[in-house]
Design an enzyme around this catalytic site. Structure first.
Site, PDB file in Angstrom:
ATOM      1  N   ARG A  17     -12.365 -34.244 -77.879  1.00 64.10           N
ATOM      2  CA  ARG A  17     -12.562 -33.104 -76.971  1.00 64.10           C
ATOM      3  C   ARG A  17     -13.760 -32.246 -77.404  1.00 64.10           C
ATOM      4  O   ARG A  17     -14.812 -32.271 -76.779  1.00 64.10           O
ATOM      5  CB  ARG A  17     -11.263 -32.270 -76.915  1.00 64.10           C
ATOM      6  N   CYS A 242     -20.304 -26.759 -78.807  1.00 62.19           N
ATOM      7  CA  CYS A 242     -19.728 -26.160 -77.600  1.00 62.19           C
ATOM      8  C   CYS A 242     -20.863 -25.883 -76.632  1.00 62.19           C
ATOM      9  O   CYS A 242     -21.836 -25.215 -76.980  1.00 62.19           O
ATOM     10  CB  CYS A 242     -18.993 -24.862 -77.934  1.00 62.19           C
ATOM     11  N   ASN A 251     -17.811 -29.802 -85.441  1.00 58.29           N
ATOM     12  CA  ASN A 251     -16.699 -29.263 -86.227  1.00 58.29           C
ATOM     13  C   ASN A 251     -16.826 -29.779 -87.655  1.00 58.29           C
ATOM     14  O   ASN A 251     -17.513 -30.766 -87.918  1.00 58.29           O
ATOM     15  CB  ASN A 251     -15.365 -29.778 -85.662  1.00 58.29           C
TER      16      ASN A 251
HETATM   17  P1  HMG Z   1     -14.236 -20.432 -62.089  1.00 57.97           P
HETATM   18  O1  HMG Z   1     -15.494 -20.830 -61.400  1.00 57.97           O
HETATM   19  O2  HMG Z   1     -14.061 -19.005 -62.457  1.00 57.97           O
HETATM   20  O3  HMG Z   1     -12.942 -20.926 -61.345  1.00 57.97           O
HETATM   21  O4  HMG Z   1     -14.119 -21.344 -63.399  1.00 57.97           O
HETATM   22  P2  HMG Z   1     -12.477 -20.834 -59.863  1.00 57.97           P
HETATM   23  O5  HMG Z   1     -10.985 -20.692 -59.933  1.00 57.97           O
HETATM   24  O6  HMG Z   1     -13.292 -19.812 -59.095  1.00 57.97           O
HETATM   25  O7  HMG Z   1     -12.821 -22.305 -59.292  1.00 57.97           O
HETATM   26  C1  HMG Z   1     -14.156 -22.781 -59.135  1.00 57.97           C
HETATM   27  C2  HMG Z   1     -14.117 -24.279 -58.927  1.00 57.97           C
HETATM   28  O8  HMG Z   1     -13.600 -24.912 -60.121  1.00 57.97           O
HETATM   29  C3  HMG Z   1     -13.174 -24.705 -57.775  1.00 57.97           C
HETATM   30  O9  HMG Z   1     -13.710 -25.918 -57.231  1.00 57.97           O
HETATM   31  C4  HMG Z   1     -11.885 -25.026 -58.501  1.00 57.97           C
HETATM   32  O10 HMG Z   1     -11.074 -25.938 -57.794  1.00 57.97           O
HETATM   33  C5  HMG Z   1     -12.412 -25.653 -59.775  1.00 57.97           C
HETATM   34  P3  HMG Z   1     -14.534 -25.911 -55.848  1.00 57.97           P
HETATM   35  O11 HMG Z   1     -13.560 -25.360 -54.846  1.00 57.97           O
HETATM   36  O12 HMG Z   1     -15.708 -25.003 -56.073  1.00 57.97           O
HETATM   37  O13 HMG Z   1     -14.914 -27.342 -55.692  1.00 57.97           O
HETATM   38  N1  HMG Z   1     -11.455 -25.526 -60.895  1.00 57.97           N
HETATM   39  C6  HMG Z   1     -11.076 -26.552 -61.662  1.00 57.97           C
HETATM   40  N2  HMG Z   1     -11.410 -27.865 -61.643  1.00 57.97           N
HETATM   41  C7  HMG Z   1     -10.826 -28.653 -62.562  1.00 57.97           C
HETATM   42  N3  HMG Z   1      -9.948 -28.188 -63.497  1.00 57.97           N
HETATM   43  C8  HMG Z   1      -9.607 -26.895 -63.535  1.00 57.97           C
HETATM   44  C9  HMG Z   1     -10.178 -26.025 -62.587  1.00 57.97           C
HETATM   45  N4  HMG Z   1     -10.043 -24.705 -62.343  1.00 57.97           N
HETATM   46  C10 HMG Z   1     -10.834 -24.411 -61.304  1.00 57.97           C
HETATM   47  N5  HMG Z   1      -8.753 -26.467 -64.466  1.00 57.97           N
HETATM   48  C11 HMG Z   1     -12.985 -22.396 -65.234  1.00 57.97           C
HETATM   49  C12 HMG Z   1     -13.114 -21.147 -64.352  1.00 57.97           C
HETATM   50  C13 HMG Z   1     -12.164 -22.025 -66.437  1.00 57.97           C
HETATM   51  C14 HMG Z   1     -12.313 -23.496 -64.440  1.00 57.97           C
HETATM   52  C15 HMG Z   1     -14.420 -22.855 -65.631  1.00 57.97           C
HETATM   53  O14 HMG Z   1     -15.132 -21.763 -66.139  1.00 57.97           O
HETATM   54  C16 HMG Z   1     -14.411 -23.964 -66.647  1.00 57.97           C
HETATM   55  O15 HMG Z   1     -13.940 -25.064 -66.391  1.00 57.97           O
HETATM   56  N6  HMG Z   1     -14.990 -23.714 -67.855  1.00 57.97           N
HETATM   57  C17 HMG Z   1     -15.110 -24.724 -68.892  1.00 57.97           C
HETATM   58  C18 HMG Z   1     -14.684 -24.130 -70.168  1.00 57.97           C
HETATM   59  C19 HMG Z   1     -14.742 -25.139 -71.297  1.00 57.97           C
HETATM   60  O16 HMG Z   1     -14.214 -26.240 -71.198  1.00 57.97           O
HETATM   61  N7  HMG Z   1     -15.376 -24.728 -72.428  1.00 57.97           N
HETATM   62  C20 HMG Z   1     -15.449 -25.538 -73.599  1.00 57.97           C
HETATM   63  C21 HMG Z   1     -14.161 -25.522 -74.354  1.00 57.97           C
HETATM   64  S1  HMG Z   1     -13.856 -24.043 -75.293  1.00 57.97           S
HETATM   65  C22 HMG Z   1     -14.529 -24.389 -76.845  1.00 57.97           C
HETATM   66  O17 HMG Z   1     -15.195 -25.385 -77.003  1.00 57.97           O
HETATM   67  C23 HMG Z   1     -14.169 -23.484 -77.987  1.00 57.97           C
HETATM   68  C24 HMG Z   1     -13.110 -24.115 -78.914  1.00 57.97           C
HETATM   69  O18 HMG Z   1     -13.546 -25.356 -79.440  1.00 57.97           O
HETATM   70  C25 HMG Z   1     -12.799 -23.156 -80.071  1.00 57.97           C
HETATM   71  C26 HMG Z   1     -14.054 -22.661 -80.808  1.00 57.97           C
HETATM   72  O19 HMG Z   1     -14.840 -23.471 -81.314  1.00 57.97           O
HETATM   73  O20 HMG Z   1     -14.199 -21.437 -80.825  1.00 57.97           O
HETATM   74  C27 HMG Z   1     -11.790 -24.358 -78.177  1.00 57.97           C
HETATM   75 MG    MG Z   2     -14.880 -25.596 -81.129  1.00 57.36          MG
END
Ligand code: HMG
Ligand code: MG
Length: 302
Positions: A17, A242, A251
């Site tokens: 992931r 990220c 990581n």
């Molecule tokens: P948004 O644009 O605010 O959401 O995104 P929305 O509710 O307005 O929806 C917009 C579109 O996204 C719509 O589609 C929804 O259906 C779709 P459209 O009608 O435009 O075709 N949608 C989704 N599609 C699939 N799965 C879903 C989903 N939800 C809405 N769950 C959202 C908000 C959170 C979805 C977006 O910002 C997003 O997907 N962000 C990605 C975040 C991410 O994965 N970041 C990386 C991981 S975090 C990380 O790496 C840190 C970590 O490792 C810890 C560390 O290191 O600190 C964990």
């Molecule tokens: Mg991370």
């Protein structure tokens, strides 16, 4: 006298992931499945398989459902996924995911860029996710990114992290995972972080998620063990980054953790040879060398 160390440390393998989410070239689903199947046989107790997020935001993980459908689940291994909202939970439930991870941050700017929400909005979004997950007996991890520093706001106050942790615990999450998102921490930062966080949750109920951008992650892990933390995230070969944290590299490498802890008399249950073998599969798939130091030193195919 060296400090007493716990006999067992739990590692969650996050390479599939966190490791892959930043890869620009699409990694074929079959290669991801082969990687996860090899990880499953390494003795690692938990694997973060993918994310049910917007494929527009994180195209590399748009095949989460196919990956879950194709992998061979090994007995005793927990297969988890990131879920930002109810739509993500629907996807996870359809794939029989056993554990989910919701994710927010201790930095407003990072949270807005990552999940398009304020911290408060994200926690509100998690409430119905938590109740549905609980109804399905699914365990919930909650990440707090930027636990030490934010790529946009700079240093983050430990009290801000403790505050977010308290709000997540009030929702009923099972585990707090503190994300050192950009890999800036030194062991003294880990002391300060846990001084504040320990007021709301026992260190032993937290997981520490370290990125190794500046080579300080293993030192931070060892300090956290002295504080009482026994659960850590790591990625095979140090794969990772990220997309919403510019400059964040991989990581902490799983092999670096396993090698060092084994030499110190701590057990992880992970077979070093097998985890290196899994890393070789994904190294071939991405077509460039993985950075993990023990991986590079000990891989027979380096
Ligand atoms: P948004 O644009 O605010 O959401 O995104 P929305 O509710 O307005 O929806 C917009 C579109 O996204 C719509 O589609 C929804 O259906 C779709 P459209 O009608 O435009 O075709 N949608 C989704 N599609 C699939 N799965 C879903 C989903 N939800 C809405 N769950 C959202 C908000 C959170 C979805 C977006 O910002 C997003 O997907 N962000 C990605 C975040 C991410 O994965 N970041 C990386 C991981 S975090 C990380 O790496 C840190 C970590 O490792 C810890 C560390 O290191 O600190 C964990
Ligand atoms: Mg991370």
């Amino acid at each position: 006298m060296p400090p007493a160390v716990p006999s067992r440390i739990r590692i969650t393998e996050v390479g599939p992931r966190d490791g892959l989410q930043n890869e620009r070239q699409t990694v074929p689903t079959a290669d991801k499945i082969a990687f996860i199947n090899a990880l499953s046989l390494s003795g690692v107790p938990e694997i973060e398989v993918s994310s049910f997020v917007s494929a527009r935001q994180v195209p590399q993980l748009g095949d989460a459902s196919e990956v879950f459908a194709g992998l061979t689940r090994a007995r005793g291994v927990v297969y988890s996924a990131l879920v930002p909202n109810l739509k993500g939970l629907e996807g996870a439930l359809a794939c029989r995911v056993e554990k989910i991870a919701v994710f927010t941050a201790a930095s407003e700017t990072f949270n807005r860029r990552n999940i398009n929400a304020t911290i408060a909005e994200s926690i509100d979004r998690f409430a119905p996710v938590l109740s549905r997950a609980k109804a399905h007996a699914i365990a919930v991890r909650a990440y707090i990114s930027c636990a030490v520093a934010c790529p946009y706001e700079g240093p983050i106050q430990p009290s801000a992290v403790a505050d977010v942790a308290q709000r997540l615990l009030d929702l009923g999450v099972d585990e707090i995972d503190l994300g050192e998102t950009i890999g800036v921490a030194a062991p003294t930062d880990i002391d300060r972080l846990y001084e504040a966080v320990s007021a709301v949750v026992e260190p032993s109920r937290t997981t520490l998620h370290l990125h190794d951008t500046r080579g300080t992650a293993l030192a931070c892990l060892l300090r956290a063990i002295e504080i009482g933390v026994t659960s850590f995230d790591a990625s095979s070969g140090g794969l990772g980054g990220c997309p919403f944290a510019p400059g964040a590299s991989g990581n902490l490498a799983t092999e670096d953790v396993v090698y060092c802890l084994n030499r110190m008399g701590m057990e992880t249950g992970i077979d070093l040879r097998r985890i290196i073998g899994a890393g070789e599969i994904i190294q071939r798939a991405i077509g460039r060398p993985l950075p993990g130091r023990v991986f590079r030193a000990e891989s027979p195919n380096r």
